[in-house]
Design a protein around this motif. Structure first.
Motif, PDB file in Angstrom:
ATOM      1  N   ARG A  59      -0.659   6.770  -9.858  1.00 41.44           N
ATOM      2  CA  ARG A  59      -1.315   6.346  -8.760  1.00 41.44           C
ATOM      3  C   ARG A  59      -2.919   5.271  -9.097  1.00 41.44           C
ATOM      4  NH1 ARG A  59      -0.812   8.711  -4.521  1.00 41.44           N
ATOM      5  NH2 ARG A  59      -3.169   9.933  -3.984  1.00 41.44           N
ATOM      6  N   THR A  60      -3.819   6.324  -9.835  1.00 42.10           N
ATOM      7  CA  THR A  60      -5.414   6.429  -9.836  1.00 42.10           C
ATOM      8  C   THR A  60      -4.989   5.917 -11.206  1.00 42.10           C
ATOM      9  OG1 THR A  60      -5.225   8.808  -9.450  1.00 42.10           O
ATOM     10  CG2 THR A  60      -7.124   7.812 -10.524  1.00 42.10           C
ATOM     11  N   VAL A  61      -4.402   5.632 -12.024  1.00 46.52           N
ATOM     12  CA  VAL A  61      -3.966   4.775 -13.448  1.00 46.52           C
ATOM     13  C   VAL A  61      -3.969   2.772 -12.390  1.00 46.52           C
ATOM     14  CG1 VAL A  61      -3.186   4.193 -15.577  1.00 46.52           C
ATOM     15  CG2 VAL A  61      -4.157   6.481 -14.960  1.00 46.52           C
ATOM     16  N   PHE A  62      -3.078   3.176 -12.163  1.00 49.07           N
ATOM     17  CA  PHE A  62      -2.696   1.893 -11.541  1.00 49.07           C
ATOM     18  C   PHE A  62      -3.466   1.155 -11.222  1.00 49.07           C
ATOM     19  CE2 PHE A  62      -0.325  -0.869  -8.459  1.00 49.07           C
ATOM     20  CZ  PHE A  62       0.636  -1.305  -9.655  1.00 49.07           C
ATOM     21  N   THR A 105       1.442  -1.067   0.438  1.00 45.68           N
ATOM     22  CA  THR A 105       0.367  -0.251  -0.189  1.00 45.68           C
ATOM     23  C   THR A 105       0.557   1.630   0.157  1.00 45.68           C
ATOM     24  OG1 THR A 105      -1.866  -0.879   1.284  1.00 45.68           O
ATOM     25  CG2 THR A 105      -1.944   1.250   1.444  1.00 45.68           C
ATOM     26  N   LYS A 106       1.608   1.266   0.945  1.00 49.71           N
ATOM     27  CA  LYS A 106       2.430   2.131   0.547  1.00 49.71           C
ATOM     28  C   LYS A 106       3.736   2.617  -0.398  1.00 49.71           C
ATOM     29  CE  LYS A 106       5.414   5.236   2.990  1.00 49.71           C
ATOM     30  NZ  LYS A 106       4.934   6.399   3.938  1.00 49.71           N
ATOM     31  N   LEU A 107       4.035   1.924  -1.294  1.00 49.25           N
ATOM     32  CA  LEU A 107       4.441   1.546  -2.051  1.00 49.25           C
ATOM     33  C   LEU A 107       3.636   1.856  -3.659  1.00 49.25           C
ATOM     34  CD1 LEU A 107       6.111  -1.819  -3.018  1.00 49.25           C
ATOM     35  CD2 LEU A 107       7.766   0.440  -2.801  1.00 49.25           C
ATOM     36  N   ILE A 108       2.109   1.588  -2.931  1.00 47.99           N
ATOM     37  CA  ILE A 108       1.119   2.748  -4.276  1.00 47.99           C
ATOM     38  C   ILE A 108       0.830   4.301  -3.684  1.00 47.99           C
ATOM     39  CG2 ILE A 108      -0.906   2.727  -4.540  1.00 47.99           C
ATOM     40  CD1 ILE A 108      -1.272  -0.424  -4.685  1.00 47.99           C
ATOM     41  N   LEU A 109       1.610   4.427  -2.650  1.00 49.82           N
ATOM     42  CA  LEU A 109       0.653   5.511  -2.197  1.00 49.82           C
ATOM     43  C   LEU A 109       1.979   6.179  -2.397  1.00 49.82           C
ATOM     44  CD1 LEU A 109      -0.871   5.129   1.499  1.00 49.82           C
ATOM     45  CD2 LEU A 109      -1.609   6.018  -0.383  1.00 49.82           C
ATOM     46  N   ASN A 110       3.191   6.243  -2.635  1.00 50.81           N
ATOM     47  CA  ASN A 110       4.270   6.964  -3.301  1.00 50.81           C
ATOM     48  C   ASN A 110       4.582   6.982  -4.657  1.00 50.81           C
ATOM     49  OD1 ASN A 110       5.741   7.537  -0.065  1.00 50.81           O
ATOM     50  ND2 ASN A 110       6.955   5.126  -0.582  1.00 50.81           N
ATOM     51  N   LEU A 111       3.285   6.538  -5.332  1.00 53.28           N
ATOM     52  CA  LEU A 111       3.408   7.010  -6.655  1.00 53.28           C
ATOM     53  C   LEU A 111       2.029   8.138  -6.763  1.00 53.28           C
ATOM     54  CD1 LEU A 111       1.599   4.027  -8.285  1.00 53.28           C
ATOM     55  CD2 LEU A 111       4.544   4.713  -8.892  1.00 53.28           C
ATOM     56  N   PRO A 112       3.236   9.435  -7.930  1.00 55.46           N
ATOM     57  CA  PRO A 112       2.024  10.416  -7.720  1.00 55.46           C
ATOM     58  C   PRO A 112       0.679  10.354  -8.340  1.00 55.46           C
ATOM     59  CG  PRO A 112       3.986   9.914  -9.583  1.00 55.46           C
ATOM     60  CD  PRO A 112       3.947   9.042  -8.719  1.00 55.46           C
ATOM     61  N   LYS A 113      -0.394  11.252  -7.872  1.00 52.20           N
ATOM     62  CA  LYS A 113      -1.859  11.412  -7.803  1.00 52.20           C
ATOM     63  C   LYS A 113      -2.048  10.392  -9.412  1.00 52.20           C
ATOM     64  CE  LYS A 113      -2.074  15.485  -6.365  1.00 52.20           C
ATOM     65  NZ  LYS A 113      -3.476  16.437  -6.311  1.00 52.20           N
ATOM     66  N   LYS A 150       4.618   4.292 -17.167  1.00 53.48           N
ATOM     67  CA  LYS A 150       5.021   5.171 -15.987  1.00 53.48           C
ATOM     68  C   LYS A 150       4.741   4.839 -14.689  1.00 53.48           C
ATOM     69  CE  LYS A 150       5.134   9.547 -18.807  1.00 53.48           C
ATOM     70  NZ  LYS A 150       4.869  10.315 -19.333  1.00 53.48           N
ATOM     71  N   ALA A 151       3.809   4.091 -14.249  1.00 56.41           N
ATOM     72  CA  ALA A 151       3.522   3.405 -12.950  1.00 56.41           C
ATOM     73  C   ALA A 151       4.333   2.311 -12.866  1.00 56.41           C
ATOM     74  CB  ALA A 151       1.839   3.387 -12.779  1.00 56.41           C
ATOM     75  N   ARG A 152       4.190   1.983 -13.291  1.00 56.57           N
ATOM     76  CA  ARG A 152       4.689   0.599 -13.615  1.00 56.57           C
ATOM     77  C   ARG A 152       6.372   0.243 -13.203  1.00 56.57           C
ATOM     78  NH1 ARG A 152       1.741  -2.482 -18.477  1.00 56.57           N
ATOM     79  NH2 ARG A 152      -0.165  -3.920 -16.839  1.00 56.57           N
ATOM     80  N   LYS A 153       7.431   1.113 -14.034  1.00 54.20           N
ATOM     81  CA  LYS A 153       8.686   0.967 -13.921  1.00 54.20           C
ATOM     82  C   LYS A 153       9.020   2.389 -12.289  1.00 54.20           C
ATOM     83  CE  LYS A 153       9.524   1.478 -18.981  1.00 54.20           C
ATOM     84  NZ  LYS A 153      10.496   2.841 -19.959  1.00 54.20           N
TER      85      LYS A 153
END
Lengths: 483, 191
Positions: free
Chosen positions: B134-137, B123-131, B167-170
């Motif tokens: 994160r939304t698309v991922f 969850t923390k990893l996902i939350l570290n993504l830009p908005k 980009k999110a995956r990377k």
């Protein structure tokens, strides 16, 4: 397991019993249930309010009607009962015959006894004449009549004695015949008296029950001074006017919208109103009103979009989904921004100024009271208060305009795709107002009325956001007493 | 009794006005819904508000739920996602979907790396993504939206959605790599 499958599996697994960090605060369940199950409680209060209102109205109506009935319809029925029982009740017939005959004497004081008894008692009865005189100048004439009756009544006390000289059987036989005639005649007799009854119903009572007409006349006389013909009238009221509606956003909603330069204008519109009222006395009346109103207002705010060349369509435009805030909640729309100039950066921030127009159609049903503060000559100043409901028939939203604030971009097509969702269409309402009236003729008044109307529940409610509605109405009205 | 059968029974009781059944439903699913909201919004308070809104939405839509078409958990979680997306639209957050972040190329992460991390860390990893990422991922990988649906929901093109996901995956792989390099390999996400 591939990374994404692992994510999908983990994050969609409802069994998260060990993940205490995902436990929402304990109060959350309470606040959700308060949202989901307050309806019964609220409705209970509303029902209690309505029941109390209905009971109060019934209570007041009971007194209004019962006092009327006892004076009019009920009295008339009682009189009829007495009439039908005349043939069976010797005493009653005795009391009627002398009165009628005495009245003959009263009206035709110079006529001989033989002439008057030979004629039908009722045909000789000149009550119509008396009535007409009373109608023309009730107080003065009645005084005169009462004076003229007194000696007659005194002298005519011999009549029942003469009547009683016959044997009981003869009396009965004589009376049966007499009362049969009387039954017919009394019905005719009732008709002119009905007019008197409307002025003072007690007149009938005394006429039939009390051989001493003097009392009836006295009572008639005094009550005329107190009675006001229109004081207990039913009436109709029609009105129309102008209204200004304020939408008041709560602090959370306002705080959320302020960064977007949110603006709104007071709504303006018209209303028409139809009501009925019942005057309880010279000062107080109850009323039921129905009104239909239409109000129009504008709202708007800014929003920021990114014009990205990579998303651009072949016609050099981009279509955006645009959620917009209004005083009544959120609406969704689509806008198209067109690129006019050739060279721009790959991505351009564009602030768009959005303006919408909203039209509200509402029906209000209220019940309340109207109290006369000042009543001089033909002028009245009344205060009024009422409770009721507002039903929001519909909201029409119109996308008025959107303007990109960056040069090189133009506004294209726009449309609203979804209207407000969280509107309370049925709202309790409370009114306070004043009505200045002028009597243009007897039983007809024209007035100027101001009403402050406040809805007791928010018209829009979503989580911490809500807005309420207050209306100021000013208009003219026309009142007509129906009886 | 299976979970789905149990859910249907609870739903029927809720529809008939049984408040205790609603409590049971809340206890069963509040964590899942909260997790869903947390994936979209970092702010815990905001996530709780959305859980509340979601439960209200679910409650109001219970009569429309068709148990022959999908499991209740799937259906209801989609309602929660829609509530989150609605909130994103309200806040006009979608304008940020094109966050530009320099992402190191050619990051190599073992496919099984995520197996070693618990839910909190992921969850923390996902939350570290830009908005935007994160939304698309979230929508594509976890909630099962297609790129077209994402485009429709977020008001972006399909290609933008794909780019964002890539980009999110990377970025996620990059973060995962750095997590592996940490001594205890753990993130913390608490209250």
């Amino acid at each position: 397991m591939p990374m994404e499958d692992r994510y999908k599996e983990l994050f969609n697994d409802p069994n998260l019993g060990n993940e205490d960090w995902l436990e929402p605060r304990p109060e959350l369940l309470g606040s959700i249930k308060a949202e989901l199950y307050p309806v019964k409680k609220d409705r209970r209060v509303l029902y209690i309010f309505l029941i109390l209102g209905i009971l109060t109205a019934l209570f007041i109506s009971y007194f209004v009607f019962s006092s009327e009935n006892s004076n009019s319809v009920g009295e008339l029925n009682n009189t009829k009962l007495e009439e039908t029982s005349i043939s069976e009740n010797l005493e009653v017939s005795k009391s009627i015959v002398p009165i009628v005959e005495e009245t003959i004497e009263a009206s035709e004081i110079n006529t001989s006894k033989k002439e008057s008894t030979a004629k039908s008692p009722i045909s000789n009865f000149k009550q119509d004449k008396i009535n007409n005189e009373i109608t023309k100048s009730p107080i003065k004439k009645n005084k005169l009549n009462s004076e003229s009756y007194i000696p007659v009544l005194s002298s005519s006390k011999q009549r029942p004695n003469n009547f009683n000289n016959t044997s009981l059987k003869e009396n009965k036989a004589q009376n049966i015949l007499t009362t049969e005639e009387l039954d017919q005649n009394v019905l005719k007799f009732i008709s002119p008296l009905t007019y008197l009854k409307t002025i003072n119903p007690k007149f009938l009572e005394y006429t039939f029950d009390n051989p001493n007409l003097n009392l009836a006349v006295k009572n008639f006389d005094s009550s005329i001074k107190l009675e006001n013909k229109n004081s207990k009238a039913w009436g109709l009221e029609v009105g129309s006017g102008y209204m200004i509606t304020d939408f008041i956003l709560n602090s959370n909603y306002l705080a959320a919208l302020n960064p977007a330069d949110y603006t709104q204008e007071p709504g303006t519109g018209q209303y028409v109103q139809l009501g009925i009222y019942k005057n309880l006395n010279d000062r107080l009346s109850l009323k039921l009103d129905a009104s239909y109103s239409r109000t129009v207002f504008n709202s708007g705010h800014n929003s920021q979009v990114i014009y990205s060349l990579s998303d651009e369509n072949l016609d050099q435009s981009i279509r955006y989904d645009m959620p917009m805030a209004t005083p009544l909640g959120f609406i969704n729309s689509e806008i198209v921004i067109e690129r006019a100039s050739g060279n721009i950066e790959d991505q351009t921030d564009i602030v768009v100024d959005l303006q919408n127009q909203h039209k509200l159609n509402m029906i209000d049903l209220t019940a309340g009271a109207d109290f006369s503060l000042i009543n001089r000559n033909k002028l009245q100043l009344n205060v009024l208060s009422s409770y009721g409901i507002t039903y929001l028939v519909n909201v029409e939203n119109e996308f008025r305009s959107f303007t990109p604030t960056v040069s090189g971009f133009n506004s294209g097509a726009s449309q609203i795709t979804a209207d407000q969702e969280n509107i309370n269409s049925l709202l309790p309402v409370f009114d306070l107002g004043v009505n200045a009236k002028y009597e243009i003729r007897e039983g007809a008044r024209i007035g100027i009325k101001y009403v402050f109307r406040s809805n007791l529940n928010p018209i829009f409610e979503l989580n911490d956001f809500n807005s309420s509605m207050k209306r100021n109405q000013i208009g003219i009205n026309f009142q007509l007493d129906l009886n | 009794m299976s979970d789905q059968k149990n859910d249907i029974e609870i739903i029927q009781k809720i529809i008939s006005g049984d408040q205790k059944s609603f409590d049971i439903l809340y206890k069963k699913y509040s964590r899942l819904y909260f997790l869903t909201c947390i994936r979209y919004f970092k702010n815990r308070q905001e996530a709780e508000d959305l859980v509340q809104e979601a439960f209200i939405s679910i409650f109001k839509s219970l009569k429309q739920y068709d148990h022959t078409k999908s499991n209740f958990s799937t259906w209801s979680n989609r309602v929660v996602v829609n509530v989150c997306l609605q909130q994103l639209r309200r806040k006009n957050i979608f304008r940020d979907v094109d966050d530009i972040i320099d992402i190191a190329q050619n990051v190599v992460v073992e496919p099984t790396a995520v197996d070693h991390l618990n839910l909190k860390d992921l969850t923390k990893l996902i939350l570290n993504l830009p908005k935007g990422y994160r939304t698309v991922f979230n929508m594509y990988v976890i909630d099962g939206f297609t790129h077209k649906e994402i485009g429709d929901q977020l008001g972006i093109s399909t290609s933008t959605s794909k780019t964002q996901l890539m980009k999110a995956r990377k970025m996620l792989q990059l973060n995962l790599k750095s997590t592996e390099q940490l001594p205890n390999g753990s993130y913390a996400y608490g209250r």
